[in-house]
Write a protein that holds these residues in place. Sequence first.
Motif, PDB file in Angstrom:
ATOM      1  N   ALA A 163      95.153  66.672 124.048  1.00  0.00           N
ATOM      2  CA  ALA A 163      93.705  66.677 123.809  1.00  0.00           C
ATOM      3  C   ALA A 163      93.160  68.071 123.580  1.00  0.00           C
ATOM      4  O   ALA A 163      92.198  68.250 122.832  1.00  0.00           O
ATOM      5  N   ALA A 164      93.783  69.078 124.176  1.00  0.00           N
ATOM      6  CA  ALA A 164      93.294  70.454 124.059  1.00  0.00           C
ATOM      7  C   ALA A 164      93.443  71.002 122.639  1.00  0.00           C
ATOM      8  O   ALA A 164      92.700  71.901 122.249  1.00  0.00           O
ATOM      9  N   TYR A 165      94.375  70.451 121.849  1.00  0.00           N
ATOM     10  CA  TYR A 165      94.636  70.987 120.508  1.00  0.00           C
ATOM     11  C   TYR A 165      94.485  69.963 119.397  1.00  0.00           C
ATOM     12  O   TYR A 165      94.606  70.298 118.228  1.00  0.00           O
ATOM     13  N   ALA A 166      94.206  68.727 119.737  1.00  0.00           N
ATOM     14  CA  ALA A 166      94.048  67.683 118.716  1.00  0.00           C
ATOM     15  C   ALA A 166      92.726  67.856 117.973  1.00  0.00           C
ATOM     16  O   ALA A 166      91.746  68.350 118.531  1.00  0.00           O
ATOM     17  N   SER A 167      92.720  67.465 116.731  1.00  0.00           N
ATOM     18  CA  SER A 167      91.484  67.432 115.953  1.00  0.00           C
ATOM     19  C   SER A 167      90.685  66.221 116.413  1.00  0.00           C
ATOM     20  O   SER A 167      91.159  65.083 116.292  1.00  0.00           O
TER      21      SER A 167
END
Length: 124
Positions: free
Chosen positions: A68-72
């Motif tokens: 979740a920290a790096y997902a678009s």
Amino acid sequence: MLIGNVYRPMVLSCQRDEPLATVARRMAEKRVGALAVLDGDRVTGIITERDLVGALARSADPAGENAAAYASPHVRTAGLDEDSQEVARRMLDADIRHLPVDDHGRVVGMVSMRDLLALETWAS
């Protein structure tokens, strides 16, 4: 041609809280460039190879960071009945290489630029 005739009819995914290292392994094992990010069974984002590279470039610890920290978070989709050339144009305009395919609000698969390039190549 319609996206329904081109897309890959399976949803490869990860959960929002999965570590980046796990996400990267799944992508490598499945030989895909993107996964749908789920919160339960609801798509909340998409994580791509580019996102993983970005995480590493920012010195992220893949074992300590989650998907979740790096997902678009802004998920665009393509409909089964959309024209493949129009979808390709949208993907180019948005600079994205993977789109979840949806059927009346339910994600049923993924289409990639590679899929659309193959279609164009074999149709010629």
